[in-house]
Design a protein around this motif. Sequence first.
Motif, short mmCIF file in Angstrom:
data_model
loop_
_atom_site.label_atom_id
_atom_site.label_comp_id
_atom_site.label_asym_id
_atom_site.label_seq_id
_atom_site.Cartn_x
_atom_site.Cartn_y
_atom_site.Cartn_z
N LEU A 75 0.77 9.66 -5.24
CA LEU A 75 0.15 8.64 -5.89
C LEU A 75 -0.96 8.25 -5.15
CD1 LEU A 75 3.10 6.53 -7.48
CD2 LEU A 75 1.67 8.08 -8.55
N LEU A 119 -9.84 7.41 -8.83
CA LEU A 119 -10.24 6.17 -7.98
C LEU A 119 -8.85 5.42 -7.90
CD1 LEU A 119 -12.63 5.16 -6.94
CD2 LEU A 119 -13.22 4.11 -8.65
N CYS A 151 0.89 -1.17 -0.09
CA CYS A 151 0.11 -0.01 -0.16
C CYS A 151 0.92 1.38 -0.04
CB CYS A 151 -0.82 -0.05 1.23
SG CYS A 151 -1.66 -1.63 1.65
C1 HEC Z 1 -1.56 2.36 -7.45
C2 HEC Z 1 -1.56 3.02 -6.32
C3 HEC Z 1 -2.52 2.38 -4.88
C4 HEC Z 1 -2.10 1.41 -4.38
C5 HEC Z 1 -1.06 0.33 -4.50
C6 HEC Z 1 -2.95 1.44 -3.14
N1 HEC Z 1 -3.90 2.40 -3.17
FE1 HEC Z 1 -5.03 3.12 -1.74
N2 HEC Z 1 -5.53 4.71 -2.97
C7 HEC Z 1 -4.91 5.09 -3.82
C8 HEC Z 1 -5.51 6.47 -4.55
C9 HEC Z 1 -5.15 7.11 -5.62
C10 HEC Z 1 -6.79 6.56 -3.74
C11 HEC Z 1 -7.63 7.88 -3.60
C12 HEC Z 1 -8.68 7.65 -4.42
C13 HEC Z 1 -9.76 6.67 -4.05
O1 HEC Z 1 -10.26 7.05 -2.60
O2 HEC Z 1 -9.95 5.97 -4.72
C14 HEC Z 1 -6.68 5.52 -2.57
C15 HEC Z 1 -7.40 5.52 -1.51
C16 HEC Z 1 -7.77 4.65 -0.69
C17 HEC Z 1 -8.42 4.52 0.63
C18 HEC Z 1 -9.66 5.45 0.78
C19 HEC Z 1 -10.78 5.03 0.08
C20 HEC Z 1 -12.13 5.65 0.49
O3 HEC Z 1 -12.92 5.22 1.03
O4 HEC Z 1 -11.98 6.79 0.04
C21 HEC Z 1 -8.14 3.26 1.17
C22 HEC Z 1 -8.64 3.07 2.36
C23 HEC Z 1 -7.16 2.75 0.69
N3 HEC Z 1 -6.75 3.41 -0.53
C24 HEC Z 1 -6.34 1.34 1.19
C25 HEC Z 1 -5.35 0.81 0.42
C26 HEC Z 1 -4.65 -0.19 0.76
C27 HEC Z 1 -5.09 -0.86 2.14
C28 HEC Z 1 -3.79 -0.60 0.10
C29 HEC Z 1 -2.76 -1.61 0.07
C30 HEC Z 1 -3.66 -3.12 0.30
C31 HEC Z 1 -3.62 0.40 -1.06
N4 HEC Z 1 -4.71 1.55 -0.84
C32 HEC Z 1 -2.80 0.30 -2.19
C33 HEC Z 1 -3.94 4.40 -4.58
C34 HEC Z 1 -3.36 3.29 -4.23
#
Ligand code: HEC
Length: 154
Positions: free
Chosen positions: A48, A96, A36
């Motif tokens: 990112l 997203l 993450c």
């Molecule tokens: C490729 C890049 C990337 C990776 C790897 C990534 N994230 Fe994210 N994440 C994002 C981005 C961009 C957003 C903001 C936009 C959105 O909320 O979708 C986000 C938003 C989130 C949110 C907020 C969602 C909401 O309800 O608004 C959570 C929780 C989250 N990530 C958890 C994780 C976890 C746990 C991992 C690892 C298992 C992870 N992310 C890996 C890019 C990433």
Amino acid sequence: MTKSKVFLLLSVLFFSVNSFALTPEAIEGKKFYPSCHVCHDPKLDPPLGPPMWGVQRQYKRNTLDEEDFVETMVEFVKAPALEKVIHEEAVKQLGLMPPLPLPDDMLRKIATYILEEQFQPPCEHWSIAVKRALKKGDQEHAKKDQVMLKRFCN
Ligand code: HEC
């Protein structure tokens, strides 16, 4: 000091040390957290993903209890969708998140780690965001992150 005072002191000490410790589930989750952090690293320029400090705050405010926090996060990470978004500001800025279809039990451990960790306020992220917003002429966004810097980073 009386025996009961010593006991009280020891239990306060034990509790305060112990309250910073992660549960075994969270310790497991921490091992997978680098998957993450690649995007959620607050030092990235350009960013990112939103720093987990803010994600944790939003989830704590918008879920019912610890179990709901974990389940809501697992459901989001497996299949992100606009109607599930809690951190509205992040999706506006970054788009997203791509789905990370990891096994449920692994995601549950990661989410438990995110629930329990005491993340540092992402000061570097806010400085980067202010710089980028000013460059784009986005005064409103710059101001928002300047407020966060002032509030949490002095
Ligand atoms: C490729 C890049 C990337 C990776 C790897 C990534 N994230 Fe994210 N994440 C994002 C981005 C961009 C957003 C903001 C936009 C959105 O909320 O979708 C986000 C938003 C989130 C949110 C907020 C969602 C909401 O309800 O608004 C959570 C929780 C989250 N990530 C958890 C994780 C976890 C746990 C991992 C690892 C298992 C992870 N992310 C890996 C890019 C990433």
